[in-house]
Design a protein around this motif. Structure first.
Motif, PDB file in Angstrom:
ATOM      1  N   GLN A  21     -23.027   6.695 -10.942  1.00 23.47           N
ATOM      2  CA  GLN A  21     -21.720   7.250 -11.279  1.00 23.47           C
ATOM      3  C   GLN A  21     -20.903   7.499 -10.015  1.00 23.47           C
ATOM      4  N   PRO A  22     -20.137   6.523  -9.579  1.00 28.43           N
ATOM      5  CA  PRO A  22     -19.280   6.747  -8.417  1.00 28.43           C
ATOM      6  C   PRO A  22     -18.209   7.789  -8.722  1.00 28.43           C
ATOM      7  N   GLU A  23     -17.789   8.483  -7.695  1.00 27.41           N
ATOM      8  CA  GLU A  23     -16.682   9.425  -7.817  1.00 27.41           C
ATOM      9  C   GLU A  23     -15.350   8.692  -7.704  1.00 27.41           C
ATOM     10  N   VAL A  24     -15.281   7.777  -6.734  1.00 26.33           N
ATOM     11  CA  VAL A  24     -14.037   7.061  -6.451  1.00 26.33           C
ATOM     12  C   VAL A  24     -14.361   5.606  -6.120  1.00 26.33           C
ATOM     13  N   VAL A  25     -13.506   4.703  -6.552  1.00 25.18           N
ATOM     14  CA  VAL A  25     -13.571   3.292  -6.168  1.00 25.18           C
ATOM     15  C   VAL A  25     -12.311   2.988  -5.374  1.00 25.18           C
ATOM     16  N   VAL A  26     -12.475   2.477  -4.154  1.00 29.48           N
ATOM     17  CA  VAL A  26     -11.349   2.198  -3.260  1.00 29.48           C
ATOM     18  C   VAL A  26     -11.108   0.695  -3.208  1.00 29.48           C
ATOM     19  N   VAL A  27      -9.860   0.285  -3.376  1.00 30.15           N
ATOM     20  CA  VAL A  27      -9.533  -1.135  -3.317  1.00 30.15           C
ATOM     21  C   VAL A  27      -8.159  -1.307  -2.674  1.00 30.15           C
ATOM     22  N   GLN A  34      -3.675   0.727   0.770  1.00 32.28           N
ATOM     23  CA  GLN A  34      -3.652  -0.319   1.791  1.00 32.28           C
ATOM     24  C   GLN A  34      -4.729  -0.041   2.830  1.00 32.28           C
ATOM     25  N   ALA A  35      -5.631  -1.009   3.006  1.00 36.34           N
ATOM     26  CA  ALA A  35      -6.725  -0.852   3.964  1.00 36.34           C
ATOM     27  C   ALA A  35      -6.959  -2.116   4.768  1.00 36.34           C
ATOM     28  N   ARG A  36      -6.218  -3.179   4.484  1.00 34.80           N
ATOM     29  CA  ARG A  36      -6.379  -4.451   5.187  1.00 34.80           C
ATOM     30  C   ARG A  36      -5.790  -4.369   6.594  1.00 34.80           C
ATOM     31  N   ARG A  37      -6.385  -5.119   7.512  1.00 34.83           N
ATOM     32  CA  ARG A  37      -5.827  -5.211   8.859  1.00 34.83           C
ATOM     33  C   ARG A  37      -4.425  -5.804   8.794  1.00 34.83           C
ATOM     34  N   SER A  38      -3.564  -5.399   9.705  1.00 32.94           N
ATOM     35  CA  SER A  38      -2.171  -5.854   9.680  1.00 32.94           C
ATOM     36  C   SER A  38      -2.021  -7.326  10.015  1.00 32.94           C
ATOM     37  N   ASN A  39      -3.065  -7.939  10.613  1.00 34.21           N
ATOM     38  CA  ASN A  39      -2.982  -9.368  10.934  1.00 34.21           C
ATOM     39  C   ASN A  39      -3.283 -10.253   9.725  1.00 34.21           C
ATOM     40  N   GLY A  40      -3.544  -9.615   8.585  1.00 33.51           N
ATOM     41  CA  GLY A  40      -3.768 -10.380   7.366  1.00 33.51           C
ATOM     42  C   GLY A  40      -5.183 -10.868   7.171  1.00 33.51           C
ATOM     43  N   SER A  41      -6.089 -10.537   8.082  1.00 32.19           N
ATOM     44  CA  SER A  41      -7.468 -10.990   7.950  1.00 32.19           C
ATOM     45  C   SER A  41      -8.137 -10.266   6.789  1.00 32.19           C
ATOM     46  N   ALA A  42      -9.258 -10.805   6.344  1.00 29.74           N
ATOM     47  CA  ALA A  42      -9.966 -10.239   5.192  1.00 29.74           C
ATOM     48  C   ALA A  42     -10.917  -9.133   5.618  1.00 29.74           C
ATOM     49  N   ARG A  43     -10.471  -8.282   6.521  1.00 33.17           N
ATOM     50  CA  ARG A  43     -11.304  -7.174   6.994  1.00 33.17           C
ATOM     51  C   ARG A  43     -10.531  -5.873   6.899  1.00 33.17           C
ATOM     52  N   HIS A  44     -11.275  -4.794   6.765  1.00 30.86           N
ATOM     53  CA  HIS A  44     -10.664  -3.481   6.671  1.00 30.86           C
ATOM     54  C   HIS A  44     -10.213  -2.991   8.039  1.00 30.86           C
ATOM     55  N   ASP A  45      -9.082  -2.340   8.069  1.00 28.03           N
ATOM     56  CA  ASP A  45      -8.590  -1.691   9.273  1.00 28.03           C
ATOM     57  C   ASP A  45      -9.222  -0.295   9.355  1.00 28.03           C
ATOM     58  N   PRO A  46      -9.897   0.031  10.465  1.00 30.80           N
ATOM     59  CA  PRO A  46     -10.604   1.317  10.533  1.00 30.80           C
ATOM     60  C   PRO A  46      -9.704   2.525  10.311  1.00 30.80           C
ATOM     61  N   ILE A  47      -8.484   2.504  10.858  1.00 31.51           N
ATOM     62  CA  ILE A  47      -7.596   3.654  10.722  1.00 31.51           C
ATOM     63  C   ILE A  47      -7.111   3.792   9.289  1.00 31.51           C
ATOM     64  N   ARG A  48      -6.721   2.688   8.677  1.00 35.59           N
ATOM     65  CA  ARG A  48      -6.241   2.743   7.291  1.00 35.59           C
ATOM     66  C   ARG A  48      -7.349   3.160   6.333  1.00 35.59           C
ATOM     67  N   LEU A  49      -8.539   2.601   6.548  1.00 37.82           N
ATOM     68  CA  LEU A  49      -9.659   2.985   5.690  1.00 37.82           C
ATOM     69  C   LEU A  49     -10.025   4.448   5.919  1.00 37.82           C
ATOM     70  N   ALA A  50      -9.973   4.890   7.169  1.00 41.31           N
ATOM     71  CA  ALA A  50     -10.264   6.296   7.469  1.00 41.31           C
ATOM     72  C   ALA A  50      -9.271   7.217   6.766  1.00 41.31           C
ATOM     73  N   ALA A  51      -7.995   6.825   6.722  1.00 40.13           N
ATOM     74  CA  ALA A  51      -6.982   7.650   6.050  1.00 40.13           C
ATOM     75  C   ALA A  51      -7.299   7.774   4.561  1.00 40.13           C
ATOM     76  N   ALA A  52      -7.698   6.674   3.941  1.00 35.61           N
ATOM     77  CA  ALA A  52      -8.060   6.714   2.522  1.00 35.61           C
ATOM     78  C   ALA A  52      -9.271   7.598   2.298  1.00 35.61           C
ATOM     79  N   LEU A  53     -10.286   7.446   3.137  1.00 36.78           N
ATOM     80  CA  LEU A  53     -11.504   8.242   2.986  1.00 36.78           C
ATOM     81  C   LEU A  53     -11.246   9.719   3.276  1.00 36.78           C
ATOM     82  N   ARG A  54     -10.345  10.001   4.206  1.00 38.01           N
ATOM     83  CA  ARG A  54     -10.015  11.402   4.476  1.00 38.01           C
ATOM     84  C   ARG A  54      -9.337  12.030   3.260  1.00 38.01           C
ATOM     85  N   ASP A  55      -8.437  11.299   2.631  1.00 37.24           N
ATOM     86  CA  ASP A  55      -7.789  11.840   1.432  1.00 37.24           C
ATOM     87  C   ASP A  55      -8.815  12.117   0.341  1.00 37.24           C
ATOM     88  N   ILE A  56      -9.821  11.254   0.246  1.00 36.14           N
ATOM     89  CA  ILE A  56     -10.870  11.450  -0.762  1.00 36.14           C
ATOM     90  C   ILE A  56     -11.704  12.673  -0.433  1.00 36.14           C
TER      91      ILE A  56
END
Length: 346
Positions: free
Chosen positions: A266-272, A298-320
């Protein structure tokens, strides 16, 4: 409540959360890079099924855990100082030659050498972590190497078994189910304890069948995930793979795979990331059926690559983790009956 007791409550509420991250490879590295912005109490629990490349060669020759994914997790947690950055680069450096050392990673040799000296994989990883000034702890999910086997559905309607992480990762046939060999490998007690004692546990992103799912196939680790008071966050991949184990799989299908293999999770949150979800009409109801809330951020790197941006992902996780959930989807619902094997998810 007395003033002293109230102060203790405030101090406890202000402490940084203990977060245990499950996965492997580049996906786990992305999560760890983000978590470093939130807390120093990080434990990475890493899959040990790799049988290809430098890791596979050392695994077979030295009869040790495949060190590659463990190395990448340690590199992601290196202290952001000249010392830490230098050791990170040393760990990740690969030899280039015409001989047998070609493409071996220096860090794999370092870890394997420490293991031989200490004869204890956990103590060895802790020692390497201290050398690097790692901001967190890295643990294997198992104290023995495991093999992944997948049952796939061929285009001609027949089923076959694909054996080995490298082969499973490359398969073009749809995967119906994966399993570990041995079915009940030796658990890492420290990894199980890290799940039980965490405030939050993250699953993903990464290679879904070969990096994320294996943790749910370890009996004691799975039991810990089902019984822990920690809240679970599932982080979905940025985009489908073009080829290989999850080619063409959409966001709701990734989540459906988790549900089929661990229906009680039972996940609490799903991030996409919004660029990764064109199936919100199917993903959101599935999240509700699992008792989870959906965070589209928004968690994708600004260069459009298929990888997560650490700062953007951190912001989402901090809000959670801090309870700032104003822009996520419907509230937590009671889990509903899980789909049977082979059935489409809602």
């Amino acid at each position: 409540m007395s003033e002293t007791a109230h102060g203790r409550v405030l101090q406890r509420n202000k402490r940084r959360p203990a977060i245990t991250a499950l996965g492997g490879g580049h996906g786990l590295s992305a999560t760890l890079a983000a978590l470093r912005h939130l807390t120093d109490t990080i434990t990475a629990v890493v899959t040990v099924a790799d049988d290809g490349g430098s890791s596979g060669r050392l695994r077979d020759e030295l009869q040790v855990l495949p060190p590659g994914d463990l190395r990448m997790a340690l590199a992601a947690l290196c202290d952001d100082t000249e010392w830490g950055r230098t050791w990170r680069d040393v760990l990740q450096h690969r030899f280039s030659s015409l001989g047998p050392l070609d493409q071996h990673a220096v860090g794999n040799f370092l870890i394997a050498g420490v293991w031989e000296l200490l004869d204890d994989p956990v103590a060895g990883l802790d020692l390497v972590g201290r050398l690097l000034g790692a901001r967190g702890r890295v643990l294997p999910m198992s104290l023995e190497p495991v093999r992944i086997e997948a049952e796939v559905h061929r285009a001609d309607g027949r089923h076959r078994i694909v054996r080995g992480q490298s082969a499973v990762a490359r398969t073009a046939d749809p995967i119906e189910r994966v399993r570990l060999v041995p079915a009940e490998p030796t658990e890492c007690p420290e990894a199980v304890q890290a799940v039980l004692e965490a405030d939050w546990v993250t699953l993903g992103p990464g290679s879904w069948y070969t990096s994320v799912l294996p943790h749910l196939l370890m009996p004691k680790l799975r039991d810990a995930l089902l019984s822990t008071t920690a809240r679970i966050v599932v982080i979905l991949n940025i985009e489908p793979e073009e080829a290989g184990e999850t080619a063409g799989m959409r966001a709701h299908e990734h989540l459906g795979v988790l549900r089929r293999h661990a229906p009680d999770l039972q996940p609490e949150v799903v991030v996409v990331d919004p660029s990764a979800v064109d199936d919100l009409d199917r993903l959101d109801p599935l999240c509700q059926a699992m008792g989870a809330r959906l965070l589209v951020r928004q968690a994708r790197r600004s260069n459009g690559s298929a990888r997560h941006d650490p700062i953007r992902l951190a912001a989402a996780l901090r809000d959670i983790t801090e309870g700032v959930l104003g822009d996520i989807g419907p509230g937590r619902a009671q889990p509903t009956e899980s789909p049977k094997d082979g059935e489409a998810t809602p």
